[in-house]
Write a protein that holds these residues in place. Structure first.
Motif, mmCIF file in Angstrom:
data_model
loop_
_atom_site.group_PDB
_atom_site.id
_atom_site.type_symbol
_atom_site.label_atom_id
_atom_site.label_comp_id
_atom_site.label_asym_id
_atom_site.label_seq_id
_atom_site.Cartn_x
_atom_site.Cartn_y
_atom_site.Cartn_z
ATOM 1 N N THR A 1 0.834 -1.189 0.000
ATOM 2 C CA THR A 1 0.000 0.000 0.000
ATOM 3 C C THR A 1 0.877 1.250 0.000
ATOM 4 O OG1 THR A 1 -0.106 -0.006 2.401
ATOM 5 C CG2 THR A 1 -1.896 -1.096 1.255
ATOM 6 N N SER A 2 0.367 2.287 -0.604
ATOM 7 C CA SER A 2 1.085 3.557 -0.582
ATOM 8 C C SER A 2 0.651 4.342 0.647
ATOM 9 C CB SER A 2 0.785 4.349 -1.854
ATOM 10 O OG SER A 2 -0.592 4.669 -1.896
ATOM 11 N N GLN A 3 1.406 5.367 0.975
ATOM 12 C CA GLN A 3 1.122 6.125 2.199
ATOM 13 C C GLN A 3 -0.213 6.847 2.161
ATOM 14 O OE1 GLN A 3 4.326 8.470 3.705
ATOM 15 N NE2 GLN A 3 5.249 6.637 4.554
ATOM 16 N N GLY A 4 -0.739 7.128 1.005
ATOM 17 C CA GLY A 4 -2.004 7.849 0.914
ATOM 18 C C GLY A 4 -3.232 6.956 0.949
ATOM 19 N N THR A 5 -3.062 5.646 0.926
ATOM 20 C CA THR A 5 -4.198 4.727 0.884
ATOM 21 C C THR A 5 -4.936 4.727 2.223
ATOM 22 O OG1 THR A 5 -2.952 3.337 -0.645
ATOM 23 C CG2 THR A 5 -4.904 2.366 0.357
ATOM 24 N N VAL A 6 -6.256 4.724 2.148
ATOM 25 C CA VAL A 6 -7.091 4.775 3.342
ATOM 26 C C VAL A 6 -7.932 3.507 3.431
ATOM 27 C CG1 VAL A 6 -8.988 6.026 4.447
ATOM 28 C CG2 VAL A 6 -7.175 7.292 3.300
#
Length: 175
Positions: free
Chosen positions: A117-122
């Motif tokens: 996952t990337s850091q912006g994924t919620v």
């Protein structure tokens, strides 16, 4: 042959031993043999042919996890660690400031998948509260990586540095 009473003298209340023995005698059991859990698991789950040489059994529990070196009908070495599903849930609760049920959902969603996952994924829980998916995955990974260090230490201490390379090629069974 040891009796349960002898093995657990200061660990289990005498009432427990007395009740278990009384129940077993009530069903006609005259002789009891108590085995460590991992020895019983290895004898039940692993075929005798597999156990005739070293093999390994990792019993992943909720609170603790045991790594056993199984040989024949016995356990040659065993180490128990304060690690399990409960430990990971505790870290999720602490790191993400969440409740138990949400932590369980997080672990169910991300635990076995190894999702990148990337850091912006919620990620959202059932109530619609958002959490960083990256932080969830990182927290789970950190817990598993910490535990892997324990496993590495076990194998290095008892097997790798002893020249028993063939032992290191044996399978690791999980329960």
């Amino acid at each position: 042959e040891l009796r349960l009473k002898d093995l657990l003298e200061d660990v289990v209340d005498e009432k427990f031993y007395t009740i278990v023995e009384r129940v077993l005698r009530g069903y006609g059991v005259q002789k009891t043999t108590y085995l460590p859990v991992t020895q019983a698991q290895s004898q039940y789950l692993l075929a005798p042919k597999i156990r005739q040489d070293y093999t390994f059994l990792l019993d992943l529990g909720y609170v603790t996890t045991s790594l056993s070196s199984v040989y024949g009908n016995g356990v040659a070495r065993e180490k128990t660690y304060d690690f399990g599903v409960g430990y990971i849930l505790t870290e999720l609760i602490r790191e993400l400031d969440t409740d138990f049920d949400t932590a369980v959902s997080m672990l169910d969603t991300f635990g076995a998948n190894g999702i990148a996952t990337s850091q912006g994924t919620v990620w959202q829980n059932a109530e619609g509260v958002s959490y960083s998916a990256y932080k969830i995955v990182t927290t789970i990974e950190n817990c598993v990586n910490e535990f892997c260090k324990y496993l590495e230490e076990f194998f290095q201490r008892y097997y790798q540095d002893t020249g028993a390379l063939s032992v290191m090629e044996k399978p690791l069974y999980l329960t």
